[in-house]
Design a protein around this motif. Structure first.
Motif, PDB file in Angstrom:
ATOM      1  N   THR A 479       9.856  14.092  -7.148  1.00  0.00           N
ATOM      2  CA  THR A 479       8.475  14.093  -6.784  1.00  0.00           C
ATOM      3  C   THR A 479       7.900  12.712  -6.869  1.00  0.00           C
ATOM      4  O   THR A 479       7.821  12.119  -7.783  1.00  0.00           O
ATOM      5  CB  THR A 479       7.920  15.170  -7.801  1.00  0.00           C
ATOM      6  OG1 THR A 479       8.502  16.440  -7.842  1.00  0.00           O
ATOM      7  CG2 THR A 479       6.439  15.239  -7.550  1.00  0.00           C
ATOM      8  N   LEU A 480       7.013  12.393  -5.982  1.00  0.00           N
ATOM      9  CA  LEU A 480       6.582  11.270  -5.830  1.00  0.00           C
ATOM     10  C   LEU A 480       4.940  11.357  -5.708  1.00  0.00           C
ATOM     11  O   LEU A 480       4.360  12.162  -4.713  1.00  0.00           O
ATOM     12  CB  LEU A 480       7.054  10.369  -4.472  1.00  0.00           C
ATOM     13  CG  LEU A 480       6.370   9.158  -3.960  1.00  0.00           C
ATOM     14  CD1 LEU A 480       6.568   8.028  -5.110  1.00  0.00           C
ATOM     15  CD2 LEU A 480       6.717   8.709  -2.539  1.00  0.00           C
ATOM     16  N   VAL A 481       4.122  10.709  -6.516  1.00  0.00           N
ATOM     17  CA  VAL A 481       2.664  10.817  -6.461  1.00  0.00           C
ATOM     18  C   VAL A 481       2.180   9.099  -5.948  1.00  0.00           C
ATOM     19  O   VAL A 481       2.630   8.309  -6.791  1.00  0.00           O
ATOM     20  CB  VAL A 481       1.954  11.102  -7.509  1.00  0.00           C
ATOM     21  CG1 VAL A 481       0.515  11.257  -7.383  1.00  0.00           C
ATOM     22  CG2 VAL A 481       2.532  12.535  -7.870  1.00  0.00           C
ATOM     23  N   CYS A 482       1.650   8.821  -4.947  1.00  0.00           N
ATOM     24  CA  CYS A 482       1.181   7.557  -4.560  1.00  0.00           C
ATOM     25  C   CYS A 482      -0.661   7.531  -4.582  1.00  0.00           C
ATOM     26  O   CYS A 482      -1.210   8.295  -4.118  1.00  0.00           O
ATOM     27  CB  CYS A 482       1.664   7.110  -3.188  1.00  0.00           C
ATOM     28  SG  CYS A 482       3.448   6.445  -3.209  1.00  0.00           S
ATOM     29  N   GLY A 483      -0.941   6.380  -5.018  1.00  0.00           N
ATOM     30  CA  GLY A 483      -2.345   5.957  -5.211  1.00  0.00           C
ATOM     31  C   GLY A 483      -2.787   5.229  -3.672  1.00  0.00           C
ATOM     32  O   GLY A 483      -1.863   4.903  -3.031  1.00  0.00           O
ATOM     33  N   PHE A 484      -3.953   5.013  -3.645  1.00  0.00           N
ATOM     34  CA  PHE A 484      -4.345   4.441  -2.254  1.00  0.00           C
ATOM     35  C   PHE A 484      -3.882   3.110  -1.894  1.00  0.00           C
ATOM     36  O   PHE A 484      -3.507   2.456  -3.130  1.00  0.00           O
ATOM     37  CB  PHE A 484      -6.259   4.386  -2.606  1.00  0.00           C
ATOM     38  CG  PHE A 484      -6.789   3.563  -3.488  1.00  0.00           C
ATOM     39  CD1 PHE A 484      -6.968   2.288  -3.179  1.00  0.00           C
ATOM     40  CD2 PHE A 484      -7.016   4.179  -4.760  1.00  0.00           C
ATOM     41  CE1 PHE A 484      -7.368   1.464  -4.406  1.00  0.00           C
ATOM     42  CE2 PHE A 484      -7.550   3.500  -5.703  1.00  0.00           C
ATOM     43  CZ  PHE A 484      -7.550   2.116  -5.456  1.00  0.00           C
ATOM     44  N   LEU A 485      -4.108   2.615  -0.869  1.00  0.00           N
ATOM     45  CA  LEU A 485      -3.946   1.237  -0.626  1.00  0.00           C
ATOM     46  C   LEU A 485      -2.237   0.837  -0.696  1.00  0.00           C
ATOM     47  O   LEU A 485      -2.004  -0.128  -1.211  1.00  0.00           O
ATOM     48  CB  LEU A 485      -4.697   0.343  -1.303  1.00  0.00           C
ATOM     49  CG  LEU A 485      -5.274  -1.024  -0.412  1.00  0.00           C
ATOM     50  CD1 LEU A 485      -5.757  -0.538   0.978  1.00  0.00           C
ATOM     51  CD2 LEU A 485      -6.020  -1.959  -1.338  1.00  0.00           C
ATOM     52  N   THR A 486      -1.582   1.866  -0.552  1.00  0.00           N
ATOM     53  CA  THR A 486       0.009   1.642  -0.906  1.00  0.00           C
ATOM     54  C   THR A 486       0.438   1.660   0.835  1.00  0.00           C
ATOM     55  O   THR A 486       0.229   2.254   1.527  1.00  0.00           O
ATOM     56  CB  THR A 486       0.605   2.893  -1.647  1.00  0.00           C
ATOM     57  OG1 THR A 486      -0.003   2.705  -2.901  1.00  0.00           O
ATOM     58  CG2 THR A 486       1.791   2.663  -1.550  1.00  0.00           C
ATOM     59  N   GLY A 487       1.477   0.625   0.519  1.00  0.00           N
ATOM     60  CA  GLY A 487       2.490   0.695   2.090  1.00  0.00           C
ATOM     61  C   GLY A 487       1.645  -0.046   3.246  1.00  0.00           C
ATOM     62  O   GLY A 487       1.967   0.109   4.371  1.00  0.00           O
ATOM     63  N   ARG A 494       1.988  -8.876   6.261  1.00  0.00           N
ATOM     64  CA  ARG A 494       1.558  -8.651   7.606  1.00  0.00           C
ATOM     65  C   ARG A 494       1.411  -7.089   7.626  1.00  0.00           C
ATOM     66  O   ARG A 494       1.942  -6.197   7.333  1.00  0.00           O
ATOM     67  CB  ARG A 494       2.562  -8.907   8.768  1.00  0.00           C
ATOM     68  CG  ARG A 494       2.461  -8.531  10.257  1.00  0.00           C
ATOM     69  CD  ARG A 494       3.755  -8.657  10.893  1.00  0.00           C
ATOM     70  NE  ARG A 494       4.114 -10.168  10.831  1.00  0.00           N
ATOM     71  CZ  ARG A 494       5.082 -10.782  10.366  1.00  0.00           C
ATOM     72  NH1 ARG A 494       5.959  -9.933   9.482  1.00  0.00           N
ATOM     73  NH2 ARG A 494       5.299 -11.842  10.481  1.00  0.00           N
ATOM     74  N   VAL A 495      -0.036  -6.801   7.999  1.00  0.00           N
ATOM     75  CA  VAL A 495      -0.337  -5.272   8.089  1.00  0.00           C
ATOM     76  C   VAL A 495       0.692  -4.357   8.870  1.00  0.00           C
ATOM     77  O   VAL A 495       0.621  -4.888  10.145  1.00  0.00           O
ATOM     78  CB  VAL A 495      -1.879  -5.075   8.355  1.00  0.00           C
ATOM     79  CG1 VAL A 495      -2.234  -3.582   8.384  1.00  0.00           C
ATOM     80  CG2 VAL A 495      -2.788  -5.757   7.507  1.00  0.00           C
ATOM     81  N   ARG A 496       0.783  -3.347   8.477  1.00  0.00           N
ATOM     82  CA  ARG A 496       1.735  -2.426   9.325  1.00  0.00           C
ATOM     83  C   ARG A 496       1.136  -1.680  10.228  1.00  0.00           C
ATOM     84  O   ARG A 496      -0.260  -1.379   9.987  1.00  0.00           O
ATOM     85  CB  ARG A 496       2.748  -1.391   8.475  1.00  0.00           C
ATOM     86  CG  ARG A 496       3.571  -2.233   7.470  1.00  0.00           C
ATOM     87  CD  ARG A 496       4.343  -1.356   6.738  1.00  0.00           C
ATOM     88  NE  ARG A 496       5.322  -1.945   5.922  1.00  0.00           N
ATOM     89  CZ  ARG A 496       6.694  -2.447   5.975  1.00  0.00           C
ATOM     90  NH1 ARG A 496       7.406  -2.130   7.381  1.00  0.00           N
ATOM     91  NH2 ARG A 496       7.449  -2.870   5.170  1.00  0.00           N
ATOM     92  N   PRO A 497       1.565  -1.427  11.587  1.00  0.00           N
ATOM     93  CA  PRO A 497       0.969  -0.574  12.467  1.00  0.00           C
ATOM     94  C   PRO A 497       0.274   0.611  11.916  1.00  0.00           C
ATOM     95  O   PRO A 497       1.181   1.504  11.307  1.00  0.00           O
ATOM     96  CB  PRO A 497       2.012  -0.517  13.510  1.00  0.00           C
ATOM     97  CG  PRO A 497       2.975  -1.484  13.503  1.00  0.00           C
ATOM     98  CD  PRO A 497       3.000  -1.779  11.952  1.00  0.00           C
ATOM     99  N   GLY A 498      -0.902   0.768  12.137  1.00  0.00           N
ATOM    100  CA  GLY A 498      -1.456   2.017  11.721  1.00  0.00           C
ATOM    101  C   GLY A 498      -2.275   1.926  10.190  1.00  0.00           C
ATOM    102  O   GLY A 498      -2.715   2.863  10.092  1.00  0.00           O
ATOM    103  N   GLY A 499      -2.028   0.868   9.802  1.00  0.00           N
ATOM    104  CA  GLY A 499      -2.490   0.695   8.341  1.00  0.00           C
ATOM    105  C   GLY A 499      -1.684   1.008   7.214  1.00  0.00           C
ATOM    106  O   GLY A 499      -2.168   0.932   6.116  1.00  0.00           O
ATOM    107  N   HIS A 514      -7.861   6.326   9.544  1.00  0.00           N
ATOM    108  CA  HIS A 514      -8.908   5.722  10.603  1.00  0.00           C
ATOM    109  C   HIS A 514      -9.515   4.498   9.931  1.00  0.00           C
ATOM    110  O   HIS A 514      -9.566   3.569  10.482  1.00  0.00           O
ATOM    111  CB  HIS A 514      -9.943   6.795  11.042  1.00  0.00           C
ATOM    112  CG  HIS A 514      -9.314   7.862  11.759  1.00  0.00           C
ATOM    113  ND1 HIS A 514      -9.125   7.900  12.901  1.00  0.00           N
ATOM    114  CD2 HIS A 514      -9.030   9.345  11.322  1.00  0.00           C
ATOM    115  CE1 HIS A 514      -8.432   9.042  13.488  1.00  0.00           C
ATOM    116  NE2 HIS A 514      -8.694   9.789  12.616  1.00  0.00           N
ATOM    117  N   GLU A 515      -9.844   4.702   8.655  1.00  0.00           N
ATOM    118  CA  GLU A 515     -10.780   3.655   8.066  1.00  0.00           C
ATOM    119  C   GLU A 515     -10.596   3.443   6.547  1.00  0.00           C
ATOM    120  O   GLU A 515     -10.405   4.530   5.863  1.00  0.00           O
ATOM    121  CB  GLU A 515     -12.164   3.763   8.188  1.00  0.00           C
ATOM    122  CG  GLU A 515     -12.487   3.349   9.842  1.00  0.00           C
ATOM    123  CD  GLU A 515     -12.366   2.027  10.454  1.00  0.00           C
ATOM    124  OE1 GLU A 515     -12.569   1.227   9.391  1.00  0.00           O
ATOM    125  OE2 GLU A 515     -12.647   1.770  11.454  1.00  0.00           O
TER     126      GLU A 515
END
Length: 656
Positions: A479-487, A494-499, A514-515
Motif C-alpha cells: 500500500t502506497l500513500v504519496c504526498g503532493f509534488l511527487t514525481g 527535467r520536468v516530466r511530460p504532464g507535470g 492541470h495546475e
C-alpha cells in the motif's frame, strides 16, 4: 566482515561524550576520571579539535599529553573513541597555504579562527590530513583504550573557490564524458548557457539572477562526494592499521549537504548529533524522526554521538532542559535503536565560542543538577544495557526520503518558498508517530517488499528506477500513500511530460494534472472532512476512480484533493495534523499495520525494541498507561500488572 558498534560496546550501552582535557590543567584530569566512574561513563571521544595541539607547526608532533590521557583512560576503565582532528586545521596551514581555505559563493575567503575552514578539494589540505591521521593510527592503533575511530567532525563545508572549481570540472567530465551530454543534462539551451569548453564551467557562484538549477543540483552532488572522499581517505588509513576497530563520522540531523544514504554505506558505525529545542512541544517527535532515519541508515543499532545535557549556545535564546527531559530524550534514543548515548561535551568550557554550551559537568560542578541527572542516567543505562544492546526494531511502515530530490526541489525558481521539505517530512512522520506506528526510512530505490505501508511525503525528483520500484511494490501487494509534488522531475531536474511521471499518474488514477495551486503562509483550502495547508492541485481523475475526497469551494471546488485507486493513494495538499494522522492511521489499518500499543494517552510514546517495550511520557503531568499482562520494569525493578503510572517526562522499560 566490518567491525560493528557491538565491538566497541562489548554488551554495554556506550555512555560518555567529547572530552577536551587540553582546555584544562592536568590536575583536573584525575578529578574528571573520578566523576566519570561515578557516573558510569565508559567512553570518551578525544582529539576532535586538537590539531594545533598535536601539530603546533608544520611537521611537528606533540603526542605526550595524548599518551598520558590514553593511559589514564585505560587505567580508569574508560574506552576512547579517538578522533582525527582534521575538522579544524591549525592557523599556520591557512597562513602558509591559502589554497586550503574555502571560498563562499560570493567569493569571500573563510579564514582560520573558527572551524571547518578547509577546502575539501585542496591537495595540500588532504596531504596534511593524511599525514596526521597516519601518525595517530600508527601510534595508538594498538593502545588498549582505543575502541573506535571518529573521522573529522560534522562534515559541512561548501567551497566555491578555484580548487573546488577544478575538482568540479573533473567530476563533471567523469560523469558526462562529453560537453554535449552535460549541455543536455543542464538544459543550457535556456538563457544561452551552452558550454564549448570544460574550462568555462564554474561552481554556481553569485549570479545576476537565478542560477541554473541543474548546475546547482550537480554541485550539491559534487560537494557530498568530495567530502566523502576526505572521509574515506582518512578511514582507509586507520583501517589499514586497525582493521578490527570500527570507524564513524557524525552526521548532523537531516542536514542538506550530504547524501547520507551513500555516506552510511561507507561507515562501520552510523552516528548523529541531535539537539531538539527543549521549548519545542514537538521536540520529542523531531528527535524520533532523526532517530528513525539514523537507525534506517545504519540498518540496526546506531550511535548518538552528541546531544546537550542542558542548553546549547547557538539559538537566539538558549533555554536549559527541564528536569527529566535529558533522561527522557536519552532513553528515547535507546528505545529507537541507539547503542551509544553521548554528549558534547564532558566538562563545560570556560573559554571559547562554546563556553555557554552545556556539558555533562556544567559550570555548577558535580553538585549541580546537570551532573546529578547525568549520573542517574548513567546508572540506569548500565542497568539495562545487556538487555537491549544489539536488538532490533521491526517496522511495517517505511517513509521514503532522498537527498537528491531535496536538492532539486529546493532551487530558487520553485513554485513556493513556503514548501520546506524537512517540515513536510516532519508533518508526515508526526502523523505516524502520534498514531503509535513504528516507522523506518528508506531510499526510493531500496527493496520495499518487507513493508505493508510505504509513505512518500514528497519526492519531487524520482529516477526511472525509483518509479519502477514504487510500481513493483504496489503491484506486489503493498500500500502506497504519496504526498503532493511527487514525481515531477527526472534525475536531471527535467520536468516530466504532464507535470508528473505518466506511470505514477496511471497508478493514482490521475487523468490530467492541470495546475499547481500553492497556498500562502497561513492560508488553507477546504476539503471534504478536513482543511489542507501549504499546497493544492487542480487534478482531473480518470473515469472510474470514484474513491476521492473533493475540494470544497474556491477554484478547485469538486475536484479531487485525495485520490484512492486500489492500493495507491495520492494526497494533493498537506492536511492539518489531526486529519493527516487520521488518514494515515486509517490507511495503515487497512494495510494490516497495528499500533505498538493500543489506547495510549496523548503524549505517551510506545516503542518495542527486541523483547523490551519502552513507554515514554512526553508530557509534564503524570499519566496512567494500560499494559495488559505481567511485566518487569527494568529501570526500577518493580513488577507491573495491568497498568502503570508514568510521572512527568517519565520512562518505563518493560520486559514480559
Amino acid at each position: 566482515m566490518r567491525p560493528t558498534l557491538a565491538a566497541a560496546g562489548r554488551g554495554r550501552i556506550l555512555f560518555g561524550g567529547d572530552y577536551n582535557p587540553e582546555q584544562w590543567p592536568e590536575e583536573t584530569w584525575q578529578d574528571d576520571v573520578r566523576l566519570m566512574k561515578d557516573a558510569r561513563v565508559n567512553s570518551v571521544t578525544l582529539g576532535v579539535f586538537s590539531w594545533s595541539k598535536l601539530e603546533p607547526e608544520p611537521g611537528a608532533r606533540e603526542f605526550g599529553w595524548l599518551d598520558r590521557l590514553m593511559d589514564l583512560m585505560h587505567e580508569g576503565g574508560i574506552g576512547v573513541v579517538l578522533a582525527t582532528p582534521t575538522a579544524s586545521p591549525p592557523p599556520w596551514m591557512g597562513r602558509l597555504h591559502p589554497d586550503t581555505l574555502p571560498r563562499d559563493a560570493d567569493g569571500r575567503t573563510e579564514v582560520w579562527g573558527g572551524r571547518q575552514h578547509f577546502s575539501h578539494s585542496s591537495a595540500t589540505y588532504r596531504r596534511y590530513a593524511a599525514a596526521i591521521t597516519e601518525d595517530l593510527a600508527a601510534r595508538y592503533g594498538t593502545h588498549p583504550a582505543l575502541t573506535m575511530w571518529h573521522i573529522n567532525n560534522e562534515y559541512c563545508t561548501f567551497d566555491y573557490g578555484d580548487e573546488a572549481a577544478a575538482a568540479f570540472r573533473r567530476w563533471l567530465r567523469e560523469k558526462y564524458r562529453t560537453l554535449d551530454a552535460l549541455n543536455s543534462a543542464w538544459g543550457t539551451a535556456f538563457w544561452s548557457q551552452g558550454y564549448d569548453t570544460w574550462d568555462g564551467i564554474l561552481p554556481p557562484r553569485h549570479a545576476h539572477y537565478l542560477k541554473n538549477p541543474a548546475q546547482v543540483l550537480d554541485f550539491r552532488r559534487f560537494t557530498s562526494d568530495m567530502l566523502l572522499e576526505c572521509f574515506t581517505a582518512e578511514r582507509d588509513i586507520v583501517r589499514r592499521h586497525t582493521p578490527h576497530t570500527p570507524v564513524t563520522s557524525n552526521f548532523m540531523p537531516l542536514w542538506i549537504g550530504q547524501d547520507a544514504w551513500r555516506w552510511a554505506e561507507q561507515e562501520d558505525v552510523v552516528s548523529v548529533d541531535l539537539y531538539p529545542d527543549p521549548r519545542d512541544p514537538l521536540g520529542g517527535q523531531r528527535g524520533a524522526l532523526v532517530q528513525d532515519l539514523t537507525r534506517s541508515q545504519a540498518r540496526g543499532p546506531w550511535m548518538l554521538m552528541e546531544q546537550a545535557a542542558g542548553p546549547v549556545n547557538w539559538r537566539g535564546v538558549n533555554h536549559p532542559k527541564s528536569r527529566g527531559l535529558n533522561r527522557l530524550w536519552s532513553l528515547q534514543a535507546v528505545a529507537r535503536g541507539a547503542d551509544a548515548v553521548c554528549y558534547f561535551q564532558w566538562r563545560q568550557s570556560r573559554q571559547g565560542a562554546e563556553k555557554f554550551h552545556s556539558g555533562m559537568v556544567s559550570h555548577a560542578g558535580e553538585h549541580g543538577r546537570t551532573y546529578q541527572e547525568v549520573r542517574q542516567l548513567g546508572h540506569e543505562l548500565a542497568r539495562i544495557g545487556s538487555s537491549v544492546t544489539g536488538s532490533q526494531i521491526v517496522s511495517d511502515v517505511a517513509i521514503l526520503h532522498d537527498w537528491h530530490s531535496w536538492w532539486a526541489g529546493a532551487h530558487e525558481g520553485r513554485l513556493s518558498a513556503e514548501v520546506d521539505l524537512p517540515e513536510v517530512l516532519t508533518a508526515w512522520h508526526r502523523a505516524l508517530w502520534e498514531a503509535h506506528l513504528a516507522t523506518d526510512f528508506a531510499h526510493p530505490e531500496h527493496d520495499l517488499s518487507g513493508y505493508r505501508l510505504v509513505v512518500v511525503p514528497q519526492l519531487y525528483l524520482l529516477t526511472d528506477a525509483a518509479v519502477d520500484n514504487l510500481l513493483r511494490y504496489v503491484h506486489g501487494g503493498g500500500t502506497l500513500v504519496c504526498g503532493f509534488l511527487t514525481g515531477v522531475a527526472d534525475e536531471d531536474d527535467r520536468v516530466r511530460p504532464g507535470g508528473m511521471d505518466a506511470r505514477l499518474r496511471e497508478l493514482f488514477g490521475i487523468r490530467t494534472l492541470h495546475e499547481w495551486w500553492p497556498l500562502e503562509a497561513g492560508e488553507t483550502v477546504e476539503c471534504e472532512g478536513f482543511r489542507g495547508t501549504l499546497w493544492s492541485e487542480e487534478i482531473e481523475a480518470e473515469p472510474g476512480v470514484a474513491r476521492t475526497v473533493p475540494y470544497r469551494g474556491g477554484e478547485l471546488d469538486g475536484l479531487p484533493a485525495v485520490l484512492h485507486n486500489g492500493r495507491a493513494w495520492y494526497v494533493s495538499t498537506l492536511p492539518e495534523p489531526e486529519a493527516l494522522r487520521e488518514l494515515l492511521a486509517s490507511v495503515a489499518e487497512g494495510a494490516g499495520v497495528r499500533p505498538v500499543l493500543a489506547g495510549l494517552p496523548d503524549g505517551v510514546e510506545a516503542v518495542r525494541r527486541g523483547e523490551l517495550l519502552f513507554l515514554l511520557n512526553h508530557g509534564r503531568e503524570p499519566v496512567t498507561v494500560e499494559v495488559p499482562g505481567d511485566h518487569r520494569e527494568l529501570l526500577g525493578g518493580e513488577k507491573v500488572t495491568g497498568s502503570l503510572t508514568l510521572g512527568r517526562y517519565g520512562v518505563a522499560v518493560l520486559r514480559s
